[in-house]
Design a protein around this motif. Structure first.
Motif, PDB file in Angstrom:
ATOM      1  N   ARG A  60       0.863  -1.178   0.000  1.00 52.57           N
ATOM      2  CA  ARG A  60       0.000   0.000   0.000  1.00 52.57           C
ATOM      3  C   ARG A  60       0.898   1.226   0.000  1.00 52.57           C
ATOM      4  O   ARG A  60       1.665   1.451   0.929  1.00 52.57           O
ATOM      5  N   ALA A  61       0.803   2.021  -1.042  1.00 54.37           N
ATOM      6  CA  ALA A  61       1.575   3.253  -1.130  1.00 54.37           C
ATOM      7  C   ALA A  61       0.601   4.415  -1.262  1.00 54.37           C
ATOM      8  O   ALA A  61      -0.181   4.470  -2.212  1.00 54.37           O
ATOM      9  N   VAL A  62       0.650   5.318  -0.299  1.00 52.73           N
ATOM     10  CA  VAL A  62      -0.290   6.436  -0.265  1.00 52.73           C
ATOM     11  C   VAL A  62       0.384   7.684  -0.824  1.00 52.73           C
ATOM     12  O   VAL A  62       1.479   8.044  -0.402  1.00 52.73           O
ATOM     13  N   PRO A  63      -0.261   8.361  -1.816  1.00 53.71           N
ATOM     14  CA  PRO A  63       0.312   9.605  -2.346  1.00 53.71           C
ATOM     15  C   PRO A  63       0.052  10.767  -1.391  1.00 53.71           C
ATOM     16  O   PRO A  63      -1.089  11.003  -0.991  1.00 53.71           O
ATOM     17  N   MET A  64       1.103  11.467  -1.034  1.00 57.73           N
ATOM     18  CA  MET A  64       1.014  12.591  -0.106  1.00 57.73           C
ATOM     19  C   MET A  64       1.472  13.867  -0.805  1.00 57.73           C
ATOM     20  O   MET A  64       2.494  13.858  -1.502  1.00 57.73           O
TER      21      MET A  64
ATOM     22  N   HIS B 172       3.959  15.168  -5.367  1.00 60.30           N
ATOM     23  CA  HIS B 172       3.461  14.132  -4.465  1.00 60.30           C
ATOM     24  C   HIS B 172       4.553  13.115  -4.168  1.00 60.30           C
ATOM     25  O   HIS B 172       5.281  12.689  -5.066  1.00 60.30           O
ATOM     26  N   GLU B 173       4.643  12.754  -2.902  1.00 59.23           N
ATOM     27  CA  GLU B 173       5.484  11.647  -2.477  1.00 59.23           C
ATOM     28  C   GLU B 173       4.597  10.423  -2.297  1.00 59.23           C
ATOM     29  O   GLU B 173       3.429  10.543  -1.905  1.00 59.23           O
ATOM     30  N   PHE B 174       5.159   9.244  -2.567  1.00 58.38           N
ATOM     31  CA  PHE B 174       4.445   7.994  -2.374  1.00 58.38           C
ATOM     32  C   PHE B 174       5.119   7.235  -1.248  1.00 58.38           C
ATOM     33  O   PHE B 174       6.318   6.934  -1.321  1.00 58.38           O
ATOM     34  N   LEU B 175       4.341   6.959  -0.202  1.00 63.26           N
ATOM     35  CA  LEU B 175       4.894   6.321   0.981  1.00 63.26           C
ATOM     36  C   LEU B 175       4.275   4.944   1.194  1.00 63.26           C
ATOM     37  O   LEU B 175       3.048   4.805   1.240  1.00 63.26           O
ATOM     38  N   VAL B 176       5.142   3.942   1.291  1.00 66.26           N
ATOM     39  CA  VAL B 176       4.709   2.594   1.638  1.00 66.26           C
ATOM     40  C   VAL B 176       4.483   2.543   3.138  1.00 66.26           C
ATOM     41  O   VAL B 176       5.333   2.943   3.927  1.00 66.26           O
ATOM     42  N   LEU B 177       3.312   2.066   3.533  1.00 68.00           N
ATOM     43  CA  LEU B 177       2.968   2.012   4.944  1.00 68.00           C
ATOM     44  C   LEU B 177       3.726   0.878   5.626  1.00 68.00           C
ATOM     45  O   LEU B 177       3.642  -0.282   5.217  1.00 68.00           O
ATOM     46  N   ALA B 178       4.506   1.232   6.647  1.00 66.71           N
ATOM     47  CA  ALA B 178       5.302   0.254   7.390  1.00 66.71           C
ATOM     48  C   ALA B 178       5.583   0.818   8.770  1.00 66.71           C
ATOM     49  O   ALA B 178       5.853   2.020   8.913  1.00 66.71           O
TER      50      ALA B 178
ATOM     51  N   GLY C   2       8.713   6.865  -3.861  1.00 70.30           N
ATOM     52  CA  GLY C   2       8.519   7.528  -5.146  1.00 70.30           C
ATOM     53  C   GLY C   2       8.177   8.984  -4.949  1.00 70.30           C
ATOM     54  O   GLY C   2       7.697   9.389  -3.886  1.00 70.30           O
ATOM     55  N   HIS C   3       8.449   9.773  -5.989  1.00 73.92           N
ATOM     56  CA  HIS C   3       8.166  11.210  -5.934  1.00 73.92           C
ATOM     57  C   HIS C   3       7.902  11.689  -7.356  1.00 73.92           C
ATOM     58  O   HIS C   3       8.674  11.386  -8.278  1.00 73.92           O
ATOM     59  N   ILE C   4       6.806  12.395  -7.545  1.00 77.90           N
ATOM     60  CA  ILE C   4       6.516  13.016  -8.838  1.00 77.90           C
ATOM     61  C   ILE C   4       6.451  14.520  -8.629  1.00 77.90           C
ATOM     62  O   ILE C   4       5.977  14.999  -7.599  1.00 77.90           O
ATOM     63  N   PHE C   5       6.942  15.275  -9.637  1.00 77.52           N
ATOM     64  CA  PHE C   5       7.162  16.706  -9.419  1.00 77.52           C
ATOM     65  C   PHE C   5       7.073  17.458 -10.742  1.00 77.52           C
ATOM     66  O   PHE C   5       7.696  17.065 -11.734  1.00 77.52           O
TER      67      PHE C   5
END
Length: 438
Positions: A191-195, A208-214, A285-288
């Protein structure tokens, strides 16, 4: 692969510097070995995981029309001087000189090189949009490399770069990439949530950064549960239609999600209490969007519709491929070892022969192995059953196909699902169908 001949150097004791679960387990399971500070060799099983992640990333990039290139690891300092970043980048950039005293660097990122390559080839607005990506090793000289592949000095990255005529076009490219990322992480089994991330001086909300929940993540995260309930692979998004992309983007960004650095208590209070989720996350991950920052600085323009020079709008999009290996482990392991998601596991199943030399057991194991030798790791060692069970749990393959003399006489295989511990007794054919069919 037969485990008796595999290069799979497992450890009982873990070096003291391995502070987090992914680092400990990658060393214990024989996925990596450190060669110098923050630099690792990838051993066969670890490389198979890395290649599986790379394959999924590549497939999802291709699905949105991105085109793959491969840029060199070494770059000319002159390229970076054109953008103004060579002197500003900092000591994490590894600067070197060749035998002719030409200044070079080991690339930490590729904005300059891709912009230059684009400028050499594309001359008219009619040739846009373009999205180019590569998957390549990078080097950043971290002051204190730690946590294994999570914060090493050498790492494998997917970088993509979009070039568009207008801001609206750049936004559409950005949204396509967000969809590709969400589908990529879902396929990877995490699960990766875009922030929303800080855009710095450029402003706006297109970062947006994508963070894997851990539980061991470095960032605190706050998000609306609606985000984790989405099936991104099943969503019908027309990537060629701006309205469809906008509707998708609104579904993603209409739900609250923020790291502790960007957290807004007032906005958080407006999320229904039963949908509020808090935890920890690892950035993978990061998109910009950064507009004409590099095309203008480097003098890269195309001919516009009125024949006047036009500086293309750009975005950059990164996924930490090698970092993802560690992040997946942090999110999916237990006290016994690794628990690989199906699509990234080095092998689909471990075949455990509990009585090597028993004719019936050997025959069934050979039948299983012959069905898919590249998908199975056959533990044909003469070790005790307990050793084999422990090692199979440590290595974490999705399935264990357990064959002992008693079941073998009846032509039966015990099938264990690593993630749940569920056990089934099946015929050879049914066991193969279950494991190879999903």
């Amino acid at each position: 692969m037969r485990l008796s001949s595999a290069f799979q150097p497992m450890l009982k004791e873990v070096p003291a510097e391995a502070q987090i679960a992914s680092h400990r387990l990658m060393l214990r399971a024989g996925l990596i070995r450190q060669t110098s500070s923050g630099i690792y060799a990838w051993l066969p099983a670890g490389l198979r995981v890395l290649r599986n992640i790379e394959r999924i990333v590549r497939e999802e990039q291709n699905a949105i029309g991105a085109q793959e290139v491969l840029m060199p690891t070494l770059q000319s300092a002159d390229l970076w001087r054109r953008s103004g970043r060579y002197d500003a980048y900092g000591p994490e950039m590894l600067r070197i000189k060749d035998r002719h005293e030409r200044e070079m660097l080991y690339g930490p990122t590729n904005e300059e090189m891709i912009t230059d390559l684009f400028g050499q080839a594309i001359k008219s607005y009619r040739e846009l949009p373009q999205v180019l990506y590569h998957i390549q090793w990078k080097f950043r000289d971290e002051l204190r490399p730690r946590f294994g592949v999570m914060r090493g000095r050498e790492f494998l990255m997917k970088d993509a770069y979009s070039f568009d005529v207008t801001y609206e076009g750049a936004v559409a490219s950005y949204r396509r990439m967000m969809l590709a990322y969400l589908r990529t992480f879902q396929r990877l089994g995490v699960r990766a949530v875009p922030m929303v991330a800080d855009t710095g001086p450029i402003g706006g909300n297109l970062s947006h950064e994508f963070l894997v929940l851990a539980p061991t993540g470095e960032s605190g995260v706050f998000y609306d549960a609606a985000l984790e309930e989405q099936d991104w692979l099943a969503q019908d998004v027309d990537i060629a239609d701006t309205a469809s992309l906008e509707a998708f983007f609104n579904r993603v960004t209409g739900s609250y999600a923020a790291t502790d650095e960007m957290h807004d208590e007032k906005a958080w209070s407006e999320v229904p209490e039963d949908r509020r989720r808090e935890g920890r996350g690892i950035e993978v991950g990061h998109i910009f969007y950064f507009g004409t920052k590099y095309t203008e600085a480097m003098g890269i323009s195309v001919s516009g519709s009125d024949s006047a020079p036009l500086f293309p709008q750009m975005g950059s999009y990164g996924i930490g491929v090698s970092r993802l290996v560690g992040a997946i482990i942090e999110a999916s392991h237990d006290e016994a070892g690794l628990i690989w998601p199906d699509e990234v596991a080095p092998y689909r199943a471990a075949i455990l022969n509990l009585k090597v030399g028993d004719a019936a057991s050997d025959a069934i194991c050979e039948r299983l192995y012959a069905a898919a030798p590249d998908a199975f790791l056959y533990d044909d060692r003469s070790d005790r059953a307990g050793v084999k069970f422990n090692d199979a749990d440590l290595l974490g393959h999705p399935w264990q196909m357990i064959v002992g003399p008693r079941g073998a006489k009846e032509g039966m295989v015990e099938l264990k699902r690593r993630a749940t511990g569920e056990r089934l007794e099946l015929s050879v054919e049914d066991a193969l169908s279950r494991v190879l069919g999903g």
